[in-house]
Design a protein around this motif. Sequence first.
Motif, mmCIF file in Angstrom:
data_model
loop_
_atom_site.group_PDB
_atom_site.id
_atom_site.type_symbol
_atom_site.label_atom_id
_atom_site.label_comp_id
_atom_site.label_asym_id
_atom_site.label_seq_id
_atom_site.Cartn_x
_atom_site.Cartn_y
_atom_site.Cartn_z
ATOM 1 N N ALA A 27 0.830 -1.247 -0.055
ATOM 2 C CA ALA A 27 -0.030 0.042 -0.068
ATOM 3 C C ALA A 27 0.846 1.369 0.206
ATOM 4 N N TYR A 28 0.355 2.239 -0.797
ATOM 5 C CA TYR A 28 0.977 3.627 -0.648
ATOM 6 C C TYR A 28 -0.151 4.489 -0.343
ATOM 7 N N ILE A 29 0.310 5.528 0.927
ATOM 8 C CA ILE A 29 -0.722 6.317 1.502
ATOM 9 C C ILE A 29 0.041 7.770 1.389
ATOM 10 N N PRO A 30 0.046 8.563 0.232
ATOM 11 C CA PRO A 30 0.787 9.652 0.380
ATOM 12 C C PRO A 30 0.370 10.768 1.386
ATOM 13 N N GLY A 31 1.341 11.788 1.537
ATOM 14 C CA GLY A 31 0.707 12.754 2.872
ATOM 15 C C GLY A 31 1.190 12.281 4.173
ATOM 16 N N GLU A 32 0.766 13.202 5.035
ATOM 17 C CA GLU A 32 0.988 12.879 6.238
ATOM 18 C C GLU A 32 -0.299 12.240 6.836
ATOM 19 N N LYS A 33 0.163 10.738 7.372
ATOM 20 C CA LYS A 33 -0.843 10.026 7.798
ATOM 21 C C LYS A 33 -0.377 9.251 9.142
ATOM 22 N N GLN A 34 -1.198 8.484 9.751
ATOM 23 C CA GLN A 34 -0.651 7.798 10.970
ATOM 24 C C GLN A 34 -0.015 6.355 10.482
ATOM 25 N N PHE A 35 -0.269 6.052 9.315
ATOM 26 C CA PHE A 35 0.461 4.911 8.542
ATOM 27 C C PHE A 35 1.501 5.146 7.981
ATOM 28 N N PRO A 36 2.428 4.167 7.670
ATOM 29 C CA PRO A 36 3.776 4.227 6.885
ATOM 30 C C PRO A 36 3.406 4.802 5.528
ATOM 31 N N GLU A 37 4.102 5.452 4.728
ATOM 32 C CA GLU A 37 3.774 6.017 3.492
ATOM 33 C C GLU A 37 3.757 4.519 2.537
ATOM 34 N N PHE A 38 4.576 3.685 2.708
ATOM 35 C CA PHE A 38 4.612 2.732 2.037
ATOM 36 C C PHE A 38 4.955 1.499 3.048
ATOM 37 N N SER A 39 3.972 0.386 2.673
ATOM 38 C CA SER A 39 4.031 -0.623 3.524
ATOM 39 C C SER A 39 3.837 -2.060 2.573
ATOM 40 N N ILE A 40 4.394 -3.121 3.123
ATOM 41 C CA ILE A 40 4.145 -4.473 2.527
ATOM 42 C C ILE A 40 3.921 -5.486 3.588
ATOM 43 N N VAL A 41 2.930 -6.501 3.279
ATOM 44 C CA VAL A 41 2.638 -7.598 4.160
ATOM 45 C C VAL A 41 2.780 -8.891 3.452
ATOM 46 N N THR A 42 3.701 -9.784 3.906
ATOM 47 C CA THR A 42 4.150 -10.885 3.025
ATOM 48 C C THR A 42 3.050 -11.865 3.756
ATOM 49 N N ILE A 78 13.509 -4.894 -5.426
ATOM 50 C CA ILE A 78 11.998 -5.095 -5.648
ATOM 51 C C ILE A 78 11.219 -3.881 -4.903
ATOM 52 N N ILE A 79 11.544 -3.833 -3.681
ATOM 53 C CA ILE A 79 10.781 -2.713 -2.830
ATOM 54 C C ILE A 79 11.182 -1.521 -3.249
ATOM 55 N N ASP A 80 12.016 -1.219 -3.956
ATOM 56 C CA ASP A 80 12.261 0.257 -4.266
ATOM 57 C C ASP A 80 11.517 0.486 -5.840
ATOM 58 N N TYR A 81 11.433 -0.620 -6.523
ATOM 59 C CA TYR A 81 10.922 -0.728 -7.747
ATOM 60 C C TYR A 81 9.226 -0.396 -7.489
ATOM 61 N N MET A 82 8.772 -1.097 -6.500
ATOM 62 C CA MET A 82 7.432 -0.961 -6.111
ATOM 63 C C MET A 82 6.856 0.339 -5.587
ATOM 64 N N HIS A 83 8.017 0.930 -4.860
ATOM 65 C CA HIS A 83 7.486 2.355 -4.323
ATOM 66 C C HIS A 83 7.392 3.258 -5.428
ATOM 67 N N TYR A 84 8.327 2.995 -6.448
ATOM 68 C CA TYR A 84 8.739 3.996 -7.570
ATOM 69 C C TYR A 84 7.179 3.814 -8.269
ATOM 70 N N SER A 85 6.773 2.649 -8.607
ATOM 71 C CA SER A 85 5.790 2.309 -9.084
ATOM 72 C C SER A 85 4.443 2.909 -8.806
ATOM 73 N N PHE A 86 4.246 2.921 -7.201
ATOM 74 C CA PHE A 86 3.185 3.406 -6.756
ATOM 75 C C PHE A 86 3.128 5.046 -6.888
ATOM 76 N N LYS A 87 4.390 5.736 -6.900
ATOM 77 C CA LYS A 87 4.558 7.280 -7.139
ATOM 78 C C LYS A 87 4.231 7.627 -8.585
ATOM 79 N N ARG A 88 4.598 6.812 -9.405
ATOM 80 C CA ARG A 88 4.346 6.984 -11.004
ATOM 81 C C ARG A 88 2.855 6.837 -11.020
#
Length: 342
Positions: A27-42, A78-88
């Motif tokens: 998940a990618y949650i932009p802006g100031e939130k109570q959750f991390p901006e980018f997170s992964i659950v496996t 992979i994490i960096d690629y996914m984070h970049y993909s979310f921003k794009r």
Amino acid sequence: MDKIFILLVLSLSTCASNGYSLKLFSAYIPGEKQFPEFSIVTVLDDIIVGYYNSIVYIPRGNTTNEDDVIESVYINDIIDYMHYSFKRRSYLLTQNNSYEVYQTLVQCELLNTQPGKMIIKDAAGGFTTDELTYINNNFTYFVNASYSQVLLKPHLEEFKENLKKIFYPTCKRTLENYLKTRADQIRSLKKPNVKFVRKANTASGSFQAICLATGFYPRHINLTLFRDGQPVSDHKITGGDLLPNDDGTYQMKKILKISEEEKKENRKYTCTATHLSLDNKLDVKLTDNLDNDHYLFYIIGAVCVVMLLTFAIILGIWRKWRQGGEYDLAEAEEYSSEDEEL
């Protein structure tokens, strides 16, 4: 955080038809939130095995760091690629709309120790925007968002190459490693208990053919309804939701409504189940005997007969006992009068 996140992406979840699966819910949650901006659950099948909180990847449910499970050479890339993909994606989609949450599901499968398909679903604002499936070197892709094709095509072709050469092999190897290191946490195979029964509607003369499979593990199962040997169209079938049982196993139910006219045609209906615990498919026929309501009538009748017989036996024993008691009392009085005369 991981439990909240799972609730957010449940609508994106898909299952392997027969085997084990490894899923990455991100998940990618932009802006100031109570959750991390980018997170992964496996998730390995039904077990949360890891969590990434925008800073570090943390194993769950295990005391070791599992460096031998997750290939550190690839995980950061992979994490960096996914984070970049979310921003794009966020940039492309916010041309027309503004969304609070962007999500991606990545899933790879092992079907009876053989590699299965890989699925990638993207969502924004709770709706699927695009989906890509890869199996046997073939790609299937559909898009449900207002992406510009000029912007989309170069990134899509690049992503396909990365998926084939990096993402898919890495996901498959990680799944195989997890199946070894987490073997004690994965439940043993449980065969489904499948029943195919009918429920009558006395008002309309129709009935429902209900196929229920329960008590199986893992949760991946296929239930197919057949009419005269031909699969019934999905739009005629209701149900199909996967539900958990209290003991950790699962259940699934599918229902086919059969009209009074179809009922008179005396067609043959079968429910077929395929599951990892079964060596072969399991075919269960819909009985052509009595409906449940008729069964209930005869069961009630049988119970009444048993109760009447029991009452008759008890009454007979009581009468014999009473007759015997009266005889003994009369005999005792006779002996008593003779003693008095003596």
